[in-house]
Design an enzyme around this catalytic site. Structure first.
Site, PDB file in Angstrom:
ATOM      1  N   GLU A 191       0.833  -1.213   0.000  1.00  0.00           N
ATOM      2  CA  GLU A 191       0.000   0.000   0.000  1.00  0.00           C
ATOM      3  C   GLU A 191       0.865   1.259   0.000  1.00  0.00           C
ATOM      4  O   GLU A 191       0.711   2.154   0.841  1.00  0.00           O
ATOM      5  CB  GLU A 191      -0.991  -0.012   1.169  1.00  0.00           C
ATOM      6  N   GLU A 293      -5.752  -7.443  -1.773  1.00  0.00           N
ATOM      7  CA  GLU A 293      -6.430  -7.580  -0.479  1.00  0.00           C
ATOM      8  C   GLU A 293      -7.897  -7.240  -0.649  1.00  0.00           C
ATOM      9  O   GLU A 293      -8.233  -6.202  -1.236  1.00  0.00           O
ATOM     10  CB  GLU A 293      -5.858  -6.606   0.568  1.00  0.00           C
TER      11      GLU A 293
END
Ligand code: CA
Length: 657
Positions: A191, A293
């Site tokens: 991320e 995810e």
């Protein structure tokens, strides 16, 4: 109340009609307890049907037992075999450089160092699963808000850090590959939304990404493994964001294969948007794209005493899918379909932490609740099996240092709290063919309304209809005209009005009509108390602690309180309810009750006075067959000196029947 109908049939027909001529024949659906559509393309051998089970080793070390679909306990290897049997073909494992303090205490979060990845990677490989290694290049969680460099790299210059990242990536990968782990993809960062490893310019990020990528290429070349390089970002819902990222990377010639995204439907926009933003990158830059995810909750319950991210009042409204096992199945299938809709470049999906269940199942109502929570806390601290341990405070003082504890996502696992697989774990198998054999149910809400005598009927125009898959809807209702005509709001009673929703589900509205209060001075607002018969002077009308208005019936004496207060009325035949509102304390082991007395009959409702403004509302319903003199009231007998309290808001009404 329940209605089965043909949504599934319709969905299947539509997909046949819309299938292009050259497409493969539709596969035969498998029997299943949940609805899962065929996600066309998910059956491809190279389509990633993955899960991130990074916390698993720490859970096993905490004594957690996972079971197979027959209820048999599984060891670590058996767990990965269950994943493979459930249609899963890839596993994602995060790696932190040094998630330990100087004394060897785990920071928690699964204690995911390289050794943990080696152990779980070997189990995965033995089960035939390929492995994605997710290097955070941090000593603990890396996400858009946190991209802290490892402790050992904190003082390095950018060039020194680049070299350290390169060396670390190569040596770590060689350890895994030589240990037999079938690494098929490596994430350079987690991320990394404009920050990475303590840096925050695109030039610095590009330099670090490229160093990681080159090290992956080198490890692959040295060992003969086929390993793709992925970069990972989040916030696909932010307009223009992914186009900006991909452009910044392309401008600097960053070498990578896969543009990966987090996509949690609570926050990250629609599946249509996901397909669009990933498709743009695939077409413009020739990259593969995937969801790294995602997850969904099967319950709003908490399993371990550590508050969940999705819970009552938090992320539980306006949802794209129901909170249920079926909702999880629908979410996973929808998300996979969104990736597959990109085309060949859409390579698959990883579900995040389907096995992060409680280390001990916590029930706050259980007599041993606090002992269970203490035991869980000890395991989170020693095995690192909670999201963070207190030891992480030295590295992440503002978040982990304050909020450390257990699993905030135990209700988003694909296992129940006790470690049994939910049917949603099988979605990775089901998407390859679709399912059959279940009933699609639609259930309409049943409504209740309360009216006073003489009110006007006002039925709801819409009621909620829930489905065994898909989001609930508010649908228009047609109410039965005969039932409406029979609902006489000038007479106390209960009237049930039947209805049909727009899609044919049966519903009803139960209308309760209560009569007017038949008592005089029921709230003690009038000074004239002659209608009450009160046995002791220390029970009297005062301004102390009324439940409503300004006055109440108050009692207190230095000695033992022992009194009754009552009002007598003459009532015609009918059914009535007597209620009052009270509070008080210092009763010792005394008794108190409200009562209704007529002829030789006495009806009572016991209650306890347990403290100041802890209001109780005892209620007695009774039926008279002819006109009768009735006394209604309250009796208090204290078990020690100095009891006190108030009674207020007495009501005696014709009851709905
Ligand atoms: Ca929890």
């Amino acid at each position: 109340m329940k209605k089965l109908f043909g949504l599934l049939l319709c969905a299947a027909l539509c997909s046949v009609l819309m299938a292009p001529v050259a497409a493969l024949a539709e596969p035969t659906p498998v029997e299943a307890p949940i609805y899962v559509p065929w996600v066309q393309g998910s059956e491809r051998e190279d389509f990633i049907r993955g899960v991130d089970v990074s916390s698993l080793l720490s859970l096993l070390e905490s004594g957690v037992t996972f079971r197979d679909t027959e209820g048999q306990p599984l060891d670590g290897q058996g767990f990965f075999t269950l994943l493979a049997e459930s249609g899963i073909n890839w596993v994602r494992l995060r790696v932190w450089n040094d998630p330990w303090d100087a004394e060897g205490h785990s920071y928690g979060g699964g204690a995911n160092d390289l050794h943990a990845a080696l152990v779980m990677g070997q189990w995965a490989t033995n089960a035939g699963l390929r492995v994605l290694i997710d290097f955070h290049y941090s000593d603990f969680w890396a996400d858009p808000a946190k991209q802290q460099a490892p402790k050992a790299w904190a003082e390095l210059s950018l060039d020194e850090k680049t070299q350290a990242l390169s060396d670390y990536t190569l040596s770590s990968l060689l350890t895994l590959l030589k240990g037999g782990v079938d690494v098929g993809m490596v994430q350079v960062g987690n991320e990394t939304n404009g920050k990475f490893c303590g840096e925050s310019t695109w030039d610095a990020l590009a330099q670090l990404f490229d160093a990681g990528s080159a090290a992956v290429r080198q490890a692959a070349a040295q060992t003969g493994y086929d390993i793709r390089v992925a970069l990972h970002f989040t916030n696909p819902e932010r307009e223009g964001w992914y186009a900006t990222i991909a452009s910044e990377l392309a401008k600097r010639g960053v070498d990578y294969d896969v543009f990966a995204t987090s996509c949690y439907p609570y926050w990250h926009g629609t599946t249509e948007n996901l397909t669009a933003v990933l498709g743009q990158i695939a077409r413009t830059y020739g990259k593969q794209v995937m969801v790294a995810e995602t997850s969904w909750a099967w319950t709003l319950e908490d399993g371990d005493g550590h508050e969940n991210t999705v819970r009552p009042g938090q992320n539980d409204t306006g949802l794209a899918y129901p909170i249920s096992v079926q909702g999880q199945a629908t979410e996973i299938a929808s998300m996979m379909q969104a990736v597959a809709d990109v085309g060949e470049a859409g390579i698959g999906l990883f579900y995040w932490e389907p096995a992060w269940i409680p280390v001990q199942v916590y029930d706050p109502e259980a007599p041993d609740a606090s002992a269970v929570l203490d035991a869980s806390r000890a395991l989170w601290e020693t095995c690192g099996s909670g999201w963070a341990s207190s030891w992480a405070g030295e590295y992440d003082p503002e978040d982990a240092g304050v909020w450390y504890g257990g699993s905030a996502i135990d209700n988003q696992a694909l296992f129940d709290f006790a470690g049994n697989p939910l049917p949603s774990l099988q979605v990775f198998r089901y998407v390859q063919t679709g399912t059959t054999g279940f009933a699609v149910e639609a259930i309409a809400e049943q409504v209740e309304q309360q009216y006073d005598l003489g009110d006007t009927l006002s039925l709801p125009e819409r009621v909620q209809v829930s489905y065994s898959y898909g989001a609930p809807e508010q649908l228009p209702v047609t109410w039965n005209a005969e039932d409406i005509a029979a609902a006489d709001l000038t007479t106390a009673g209960i009237y049930v009005i039947r209805g049909l929703t727009e899609n044919g589900c049966e519903t009803s509205c139960t209308v309760r009509v209560s009569g007017a209060n038949l008592l005089v001075n029921p709230g003690f607002e009038d000074a004239d108390m002659s209608m009450y018969d009160i046995s002791q002077p220390y029970a009297s009308r005062t301004v102390d602690d009324p439940a409503a208005g300004a006055w109440s019936l108050h009692f207190w004496t230095e000695g033992i309180v022992d009194f009754t207060a009552a009002q007598t009325v003459s009532l015609p035949a009918g059914t009535y309810t007597f209620t009052l509102t009270g509070q008080g304390g210092d009763m010792g082991n005394g008794t108190s009750c409200s009562f209704v007395r007529f002829d030789d009959t006495e009806l009572t409702c016991d209650f306890a006075l347990t403290g100041w403004v802890k209001w109780v509302q005892p209620s007695i319903t009774f039926t008279l067959t002819e006109e009768t003199e009735v006394a209604v009231g309250v009796s208090v007998v204290a078990g020690k000196n100095g009891a006190w309290g108030t009674f207020d808001e007495w009501t005696l009404c014709a009851a709905p029947q």
